[in-house]
Design a protein around this motif. Structure first.
Motif, PDB file in Angstrom:
ATOM      1  N   HIS A 145      11.378   7.620 -13.090  1.00 22.88           N
ATOM      2  CA  HIS A 145      11.676   6.336 -13.115  1.00 22.88           C
ATOM      3  C   HIS A 145      11.533   5.374 -11.927  1.00 22.88           C
ATOM      4  N   ARG A 146      11.658   6.743 -10.873  1.00 29.91           N
ATOM      5  CA  ARG A 146      11.318   6.702  -9.516  1.00 29.91           C
ATOM      6  C   ARG A 146       9.787   5.570  -9.397  1.00 29.91           C
ATOM      7  N   ILE A 186       6.881   0.517  -7.980  1.00 31.35           N
ATOM      8  CA  ILE A 186       6.324  -0.302  -8.350  1.00 31.35           C
ATOM      9  C   ILE A 186       7.067  -1.907  -8.354  1.00 31.35           C
ATOM     10  N   LEU A 187       7.938  -1.629  -9.269  1.00 28.96           N
ATOM     11  CA  LEU A 187       8.141  -2.872  -9.203  1.00 28.96           C
ATOM     12  C   LEU A 187       8.822  -3.850  -7.745  1.00 28.96           C
ATOM     13  N   GLU A 188       9.673  -2.786  -6.697  1.00 25.84           N
ATOM     14  CA  GLU A 188       9.012  -3.078  -5.771  1.00 25.84           C
ATOM     15  C   GLU A 188       7.893  -3.669  -4.688  1.00 25.84           C
ATOM     16  N   VAL A 189       7.039  -2.895  -5.333  1.00 27.37           N
ATOM     17  CA  VAL A 189       5.702  -3.553  -5.461  1.00 27.37           C
ATOM     18  C   VAL A 189       5.400  -4.607  -5.720  1.00 27.37           C
ATOM     19  N   SER A 190       5.593  -5.153  -6.947  1.00 25.53           N
ATOM     20  CA  SER A 190       5.617  -6.028  -7.565  1.00 25.53           C
ATOM     21  C   SER A 190       6.040  -7.276  -7.166  1.00 25.53           C
ATOM     22  N   ALA A 191       7.308  -7.010  -6.392  1.00 29.15           N
ATOM     23  CA  ALA A 191       8.216  -8.350  -5.723  1.00 29.15           C
ATOM     24  C   ALA A 191       7.512  -8.461  -4.797  1.00 29.15           C
ATOM     25  N   THR A 218       1.010  -1.606  -0.340  1.00 31.87           N
ATOM     26  CA  THR A 218      -0.183  -0.354   0.350  1.00 31.87           C
ATOM     27  C   THR A 218       0.892   1.140  -0.291  1.00 31.87           C
ATOM     28  N   LEU A 219       1.562   1.270   0.600  1.00 32.13           N
ATOM     29  CA  LEU A 219       2.675   2.604   1.044  1.00 32.13           C
ATOM     30  C   LEU A 219       3.421   2.655  -0.636  1.00 32.13           C
ATOM     31  N   LYS A 220       4.253   1.493  -0.476  1.00 30.07           N
ATOM     32  CA  LYS A 220       5.112   1.894  -1.935  1.00 30.07           C
ATOM     33  C   LYS A 220       3.641   2.479  -3.079  1.00 30.07           C
ATOM     34  N   ALA A 221       2.184   1.886  -2.795  1.00 30.55           N
ATOM     35  CA  ALA A 221       1.547   1.960  -4.280  1.00 30.55           C
ATOM     36  C   ALA A 221       1.672   3.419  -4.092  1.00 30.55           C
ATOM     37  N   GLU A 222       0.903   4.099  -3.575  1.00 34.61           N
ATOM     38  CA  GLU A 222       0.905   5.332  -2.511  1.00 34.61           C
ATOM     39  C   GLU A 222       2.204   6.493  -3.297  1.00 34.61           C
ATOM     40  N   ILE A 223       3.235   5.689  -2.975  1.00 36.47           N
ATOM     41  CA  ILE A 223       4.800   7.016  -3.374  1.00 36.47           C
ATOM     42  C   ILE A 223       4.838   7.075  -5.036  1.00 36.47           C
ATOM     43  N   ALA A 224       4.936   5.520  -6.195  1.00 38.96           N
ATOM     44  CA  ALA A 224       4.425   5.119  -6.707  1.00 38.96           C
ATOM     45  C   ALA A 224       3.874   6.337  -7.600  1.00 38.96           C
ATOM     46  N   ALA A 225       2.529   6.638  -7.073  1.00 37.07           N
ATOM     47  CA  ALA A 225       1.418   6.865  -7.354  1.00 37.07           C
ATOM     48  C   ALA A 225       1.669   8.896  -8.068  1.00 37.07           C
ATOM     49  N   GLN A 226       2.336   9.477  -6.511  1.00 35.29           N
ATOM     50  CA  GLN A 226       3.171  10.420  -6.344  1.00 35.29           C
ATOM     51  C   GLN A 226       4.077  11.244  -7.555  1.00 35.29           C
TER      52      GLN A 226
END
Length: 371
Positions: free
Chosen positions: A201-202, A207-212, A186-194
């Motif tokens: 690039h970040r 998103i790759l970390e979310v997938s992993a 959840t946290l990483k997805a929110e960061i990716a959206a921002q």
């Protein structure tokens, strides 16, 4: 059902009155058939649930029919009637009535045999011994059946308790497995959206970390369902450090991470649940994971400098902390949760040689982060 079969098999003794019926006493045949029908009804009504007094009127009417045949068939039938009476009375009436019923039956048979039928004393003694044997046999058989039924009920209850315990364990494990991973997702997805617009690039890396992280969670769920999953302190400390660092939290890990099993596993659950709460609720900048060896006890502590350190209101345990407390209870340990010196601290004291207590009073502080 065994009692029903045994009792109904006694109908074979009606062969004597059937053979004794003559042309002059042919009227006894319908009476005998009615007696057999009444006897069967009493037995069937009171089995397999015995001693329920389900057919008292049928018992009295059946005994009355049997008494009608005594003047014609004499003492030979009367002795058989005594046996049928003992079976019906003892199977129909509650256990607490047995002494009175059996005593009254023996007394009545003695009086009738001696003063009305004028039977020989030896025959009367044989009848009384037979009634005592029948009564004692029924008592023994019924007690055995009652014990067997109680044992079966106990086994059923134990099965239900085992199922409930297993459901609780599965719910606790799934919460512990998915809680940390999904919070990070959840946290990483929110960061990716921002970051999609400001730093594409970040955003891709997030998103790759979310997938992993999602793949790791899926693998752990599959392992847990398969029954091969084990939690280890070192693995959980390394995983928690990686997740917290990815969330922007500086992590310090100190102390021995190779503990004896099952202390190692319990300590791993402590680190997992505590760091899950840091990710979900703390908004912390730093986190400390510390393990101290006190000889007979290992102290596992997870502290953070987030919002929980300033709490001054009581809070209730959520699902995660409740499950963690239960795990520590099982090994005879203690759990303390709450603010201390500006930090939110989860402290577990785990015995080096767990005693696997059934119910240990886990010490819980009155303060902590709401769930």
């Amino acid at each position: 059902m065994q009692v029903r079969f045994f009792s109904l098999s006694c109908l074979l003794f009606l062969a004597y009155p059937v053979g004794a019926i003559t042309r002059t006493s042919i009227w006894l045949l319908p009476v005998l058939l009615a007696f057999a029908a009444g006897y069967c009804r009493v037995i069937i009504r009171n089995t397999p649930q015995m001693h329920g007094n389900r057919a008292p009127l049928t018992v009295l009417l059946t005994l009355a029919l049997g008494a009608l045949m005594v003047p014609t068939l004499h003492y030979d039938w009367f002795s058989g009637l005594g046996v049928f009476a003992a079976i019906m009375l003892l199977i129909n009436f509650p256990l607490r009535w047995w002494p009175v019923v059996l005593t009254a039956l023996i007394g009545s048979c003695t009086l009738v045999a001696q003063f009305i039928l004028h039977a020989e004393r030896s025959s009367i003694v044989v009848l009384l011994v037979l009634l005592v044997i029948v009564g004692a046999t029924q008592v023994a058989v019924y007690k055995q059946i009652e014990t067997s039924m109680q044992l079966q009920e106990a086994r059923t209850e134990l099965t239900h308790l085992a199922v409930a315990e297993e459901r609780l364990r599965i719910a606790r494990d799934l919460h512990d497995i998915l809680g940390q991973r999904l919070s990070a997702v959840t946290l990483k997805a929110e960061i990716a959206a921002q970051m999609v617009v400001r730093d594409p690039h970040r955003a891709v890396n997030e998103i790759l970390e979310v997938s992993a992280t999602a793949r790791d969670a899926l693998a752990e769920v599959r392992a847990a369902v398969s029954g091969y999953r084990t939690v280890w302190l070192r693995a959980e400390a390394e995983s928690s450090e990686a997740l917290l660092t990815a969330c922007g939290v500086t992590v310090t890990v100190a102390g021995p991470l190779s503990l004896p099993r099952p202390t190692n596993e319990t300590a791993g659950w402590v680190v997992r649940e505590a760091t899950t709460n840091v990710i979900r609720h703390a908004s912390a900048q730093r986190c400390w994971i510390t393990v101290v060896d006190e000889g007979d006890t290992f102290v596992v502590q997870v502290a953070d400098d987030g919002a929980g350190g300033a709490l001054d209101q009581p809070f209730s345990y959520g699902t995660g902390l409740t499950g963690l407390a239960e795990r520590i209870d099982i090994v005879g340990g203690e759990l303390e949760v709450g603010p201390r010196d500006g930090r939110f601290v989860v402290t577990a004291r785990i015995p080096a040689n767990p005693q696997f207590a059934d119910s240990t009073a886990t010490r819980r502080s009155a303060f902590g982060r709401p769930r």
